[in-house]
Design an enzyme around this catalytic site. Structure first.
Site, PDB file in Angstrom:
ATOM      1  N   LEU A  82       0.848  -1.195   0.000  1.00 17.89           N
ATOM      2  CA  LEU A  82       0.000   0.000   0.000  1.00 17.89           C
ATOM      3  C   LEU A  82       0.882   1.243   0.000  1.00 17.89           C
ATOM      4  O   LEU A  82       1.799   1.346   0.819  1.00 17.89           O
ATOM      5  CB  LEU A  82      -0.894   0.044   1.239  1.00 17.89           C
ATOM      6  CG  LEU A  82      -2.048  -0.949   1.372  1.00 17.89           C
ATOM      7  CD1 LEU A  82      -2.708  -0.787   2.732  1.00 17.89           C
ATOM      8  CD2 LEU A  82      -3.055  -0.738   0.258  1.00 17.89           C
ATOM      9  N   HIS A  83       0.610   2.163  -0.922  1.00 19.84           N
ATOM     10  CA  HIS A  83       1.354   3.422  -0.896  1.00 19.84           C
ATOM     11  C   HIS A  83       0.595   4.589  -1.510  1.00 19.84           C
ATOM     12  O   HIS A  83       0.998   5.733  -1.363  1.00 19.84           O
ATOM     13  CB  HIS A  83       2.698   3.262  -1.631  1.00 19.84           C
ATOM     14  CG  HIS A  83       2.560   3.223  -3.122  1.00 19.84           C
ATOM     15  ND1 HIS A  83       2.143   2.091  -3.788  1.00 19.84           N
ATOM     16  CD2 HIS A  83       2.751   4.174  -4.072  1.00 19.84           C
ATOM     17  CE1 HIS A  83       2.107   2.337  -5.083  1.00 19.84           C
ATOM     18  NE2 HIS A  83       2.455   3.587  -5.285  1.00 19.84           N
ATOM     19  N   ARG A  84      -0.524   4.335  -2.195  1.00 19.98           N
ATOM     20  CA  ARG A  84      -1.252   5.427  -2.845  1.00 19.98           C
ATOM     21  C   ARG A  84      -1.773   6.416  -1.815  1.00 19.98           C
ATOM     22  O   ARG A  84      -2.323   6.020  -0.783  1.00 19.98           O
ATOM     23  CB  ARG A  84      -2.433   4.867  -3.638  1.00 19.98           C
ATOM     24  CG  ARG A  84      -2.040   3.934  -4.769  1.00 19.98           C
ATOM     25  CD  ARG A  84      -1.635   4.692  -6.003  1.00 19.98           C
ATOM     26  NE  ARG A  84      -1.247   3.784  -7.078  1.00 19.98           N
ATOM     27  CZ  ARG A  84      -0.818   4.183  -8.254  1.00 19.98           C
ATOM     28  NH1 ARG A  84      -0.705   5.474  -8.516  1.00 19.98           N
ATOM     29  NH2 ARG A  84      -0.480   3.313  -9.180  1.00 19.98           N
TER      30      ARG A  84
END
Length: 365
Positions: free
Chosen positions: A208-210
């Protein structure tokens, strides 16, 4: 190689770019094109940059712009102001940009204003969501580019619908898959799983990074709750992106194990042995499809729909109930492996062939 060999400046700025430029650089070198590799420094620490160069066997950059981090405007401006004088000194025949990060847009804009041809690798991808900074970068870069290299047929359709001249659009396949296939056996031979105490097929992988997922506390809380429920059926490992780490401090549920940033080969080793992947990364969607691993995309859309129609990906959104239901369904009955046509390890060669033909005249058309 002669003194009159065409000259291409190839730009990489962020971690996914390094994976994508390797097959392009190799193919251009094999075809006698002189290349200059420019690292903008958008990803600049060793965990996000240096280790990838080592894992990929990517040569050191010829120039490092050291743009660093900042807001989208600050970062884009920093790359532009550093790249402009360098481009003036290098005077190449073409600037090759890849992907959809700020460095891609910045260098394409500088080159276009300098009347130097621009080639965009991974052209035509669209999510339809202009709240994503990457979507703006894709659209503008494609409008500036003289050569458009699409990884899949829907990319070609988007470009033609937006008015691109057909002779500038080329369906070439996926350069990220070129690198993946070239490195797959090296990744398989590593001790990654043993070092982490994992067994193939007995864990799920999370990335997850958005900003839409990790910067909104309510969305992140919901996703973490969903991951906690999935972990009751299949324990999860989570290589944490640096920008996500501070937001996760002390909040991961039981059964979700955080890991530090990993090199490329370790990422591939974890992904190819996972029972399930949960991600918001476009690149991971592509890699999981190429590896035949079930993938759930934790977003409302994807700019890579071919991973859904021809691969092993499903877009499930961010609703905790939807994430858990889809994960349980695929843990019980995973989809069969499928891989799109032209994802065959030869995209870099196709790109180089087109570039060499287009550079014969050397003038911008």
């Amino acid at each position: 190689m002669t003194a009159t060999a065409p000259h291409a400046v190839v730009v990489a700025g962020a971690r996914p770019n390094f994976i994508k430029v390797k097959p392009v650089l190799d193919a251009l070198a094999a075809d006698g094109v002189r290349t200059t590799l420019v690292h903008t420094g958008q990803h600049y620490d060793d965990a996000m940059s240096g280790v990838f160069f080592a894992d990929l066997g990517l040569r050191p950059p010829d120039h490092h712009l050291e743009a660093g981090s900042g807001s989208h405007a600050v970062q884009t401006a920093a790359v532009m102001t550093a790249f402009e004088p360098l481009l003036g000194r290098l005077a190449p025949d073409v600037v090759v940009v890849v992907g959809d990060v700020n460095s891609t847009l910045a260098c394409a804009l500088v080159a276009a204003k300098a009347n130097i041809r621009v080639a965009h690798v991974e052209a035509g991808l669209r999510s339809g969501d202009r709240t994503m900074p990457e979507e703006i970068n894709r659209i503008v870069t494609d409008r500036l580019s003289d050569l458009l290299f699409a990884p899949s047929p829907e990319g070609v359709d988007h470009l033609l619908a937006e008015g691109a001249r057909p002779e500038t659009v080329h369906l070439v396949g996926n350069v990220m898959v070129d690198t993946l296939l070239a490195c797959r056996e090296r990744a398989r031979a590593r001790s990654t799983l043993a070092d982490l105490g994992l067994q193939a097929g007995e864990y799920g992988l999370v990335t997850l990074h958005r900003p839409g997922n990790v910067d909104d506390p309510a969305v992140l809380d919901g996703l973490l709750a969903a991951l906690g429920k999935v972990a009751t059926r299949c324990r999860l490992v989570f290589p944490v992106h640096p920008r996500t780490a501070s937001r996760l401090a002390g909040r991961l549920p039981d059964g979700v194990r955080p890991l530090g940033p990993l090199g490329y080969l370790d990422c591939v080793a974890l992904q190819m042995a996972a029972r399930l992947v949960l991600t918001d990364s476009g690149g991971v969607q592509e890699e999981s499809t190429a590896l035949g691993v079930p993938c759930l995309t934790l977003r409302e859309n994807t700019e890579r729909p071919i991973t859904v129609t021809e691969g092993t990906n499903r877009v499930v959104g961010c609703s905790p109930a939807a994430v858990v239901a889809a994960a349980f369904e695929w843990l019980d009955e995973p989809p069969p492996p499928r891989c799109p046509a032209l994802w065959d390890g030869k995209a870099g060669e196709r790109i180089s062939s087109v570039l060499v033909r287009s550079l014969d005249g050397r003038s911008r058309g």
